[in-house]
Write an enzyme that holds these catalytic residues in place. Sequence first.
Site, PDB file in Angstrom:
ATOM      1  N   ASP A  81       0.823  -1.211   0.000  1.00  0.00           N
ATOM      2  CA  ASP A  81       0.000   0.000   0.000  1.00  0.00           C
ATOM      3  C   ASP A  81       0.853   1.255   0.000  1.00  0.00           C
ATOM      4  O   ASP A  81       2.024   1.246   0.386  1.00  0.00           O
ATOM      5  CB  ASP A  81      -0.953   0.008   1.194  1.00  0.00           C
ATOM      6  CG  ASP A  81      -0.233   0.076   2.542  1.00  0.00           C
ATOM      7  OD1 ASP A  81       0.784  -0.628   2.713  1.00  0.00           O
ATOM      8  OD2 ASP A  81      -0.689   0.820   3.432  1.00  0.00           O
ATOM      9  N   GLU A 176       0.108  -1.361   5.612  1.00  0.00           N
ATOM     10  CA  GLU A 176       1.156  -0.946   6.553  1.00  0.00           C
ATOM     11  C   GLU A 176       1.019   0.526   6.897  1.00  0.00           C
ATOM     12  O   GLU A 176       1.242   0.929   8.045  1.00  0.00           O
ATOM     13  CB  GLU A 176       2.536  -1.227   5.941  1.00  0.00           C
ATOM     14  CG  GLU A 176       3.702  -1.047   6.922  1.00  0.00           C
ATOM     15  CD  GLU A 176       4.340   0.336   6.903  1.00  0.00           C
ATOM     16  OE1 GLU A 176       5.261   0.584   7.706  1.00  0.00           O
ATOM     17  OE2 GLU A 176       3.914   1.206   6.097  1.00  0.00           O
TER      18      GLU A 176
END
Length: 410
Positions: A81, A176
């Site tokens: 991400d 994350e």
Amino acid sequence: MTDTVLDRFLRYVVIDTQSDPASSTQPTTEKQKDLGRLLVEELLEIGLSDAHLDEHGYVYATIPANTDKSVPVICFCSHMDTAPDFTGKNVKPQMVKAYAGGDIQLPGDPSRVIRVSEHPELRNQIGNDIVTTDGTTLLGADDKAGLAEIVAAAQILVDNPGIKHGTIKILFTPDEEVGRGVNKVDLKKLGAEFAYTMDGETAGHIEDETFSADSVDIVIAGVAIHPGFAKGRMENAIKIAGAIIDRLPKEIAPETTEGKQGFIHPTGVAGSMEKAAISLIIRDFTDEGLTEKETVLEAIVKDVMKAYPGSTYRFDVKEQYRNMKVVLDRHPEIVENAVEAVRRADMTPVRGSIRGGTDGSRLSFMGLPCPNIFAGGHAFHSPLEWISRQDMEKAVRTIVELAKVWEERA
């Protein structure tokens, strides 16, 4: 399809994978799986037959051992991400080939300039190929550089059986950037003893220490009265929240601290006359430092509330992650081997601390000790983000050398 680390990186960054802190799903955005599927496809092409994407958005794969030695199983980890701080949609990577020095103006928004005065690491990049955005999006080097480096290193290890290594696991995580990168990870399935996140910045740097982190939510219940009849009776929750924020110590804020100094940082405020809420994060390198700052914060709240006897407050502290150094110090060989790998990749190893956290922070406390190795990116979470091809290549070499070091020292 070409397969240099730069080629892979340029393929990955154009896929929008922003995570969403407001979402309650895992992954927080389904579009992260778009990149996950491409990564699985590429790992399968390399020859990692067990590569797969699970329902929670994690990619798992194994590089089988090619040595008779009993080598600890290590894992390389990066996240898919990108941060919610700035848009990651329609990324248009730009290449400055053979960078000659000087500031870099970004073509999509000429007001955005990567200035050498603000990014001194550019001085070490003369002659290198620099990748930026056009200035209208994030680049996504955090952490698509790590993804590209791990996949490129995996291909080198598979294609060169003369490089002896133990079993190596690959883990790519979602979410994350919103603090949920390992919420649903299956460590039993992963089967690693030690791990490394490829999620750092400057080439040669290894980080074995992070902040310890808590969040604090303060909820204020005021006294709501019609403003026409409020004299001596109204206690406006918005004003109470404002008074608390105004009292926060200026010397322990993110904008006034550096190095090993922690901070108190308000991240959100919302409210009405009747009820208001303040969200804060607390950071320090020690648990004692966290507790001290939380004590200071609640003392401020209590003092402000004295002027509002009809109002009440709630003060909720939630643990986010802890300094991974506590765990890593019990396994010094993890960092020592990384230092040796960086040296063999012709860099001077630099050990440091992260004024932040990584998946490695939580993995370490979940039983998978996990320091952080450079991935080469700079100016994360901003449209000024940049990385050089040569630093990504150094990271690939570091991964390969690290696999060799573990096998040699087994």
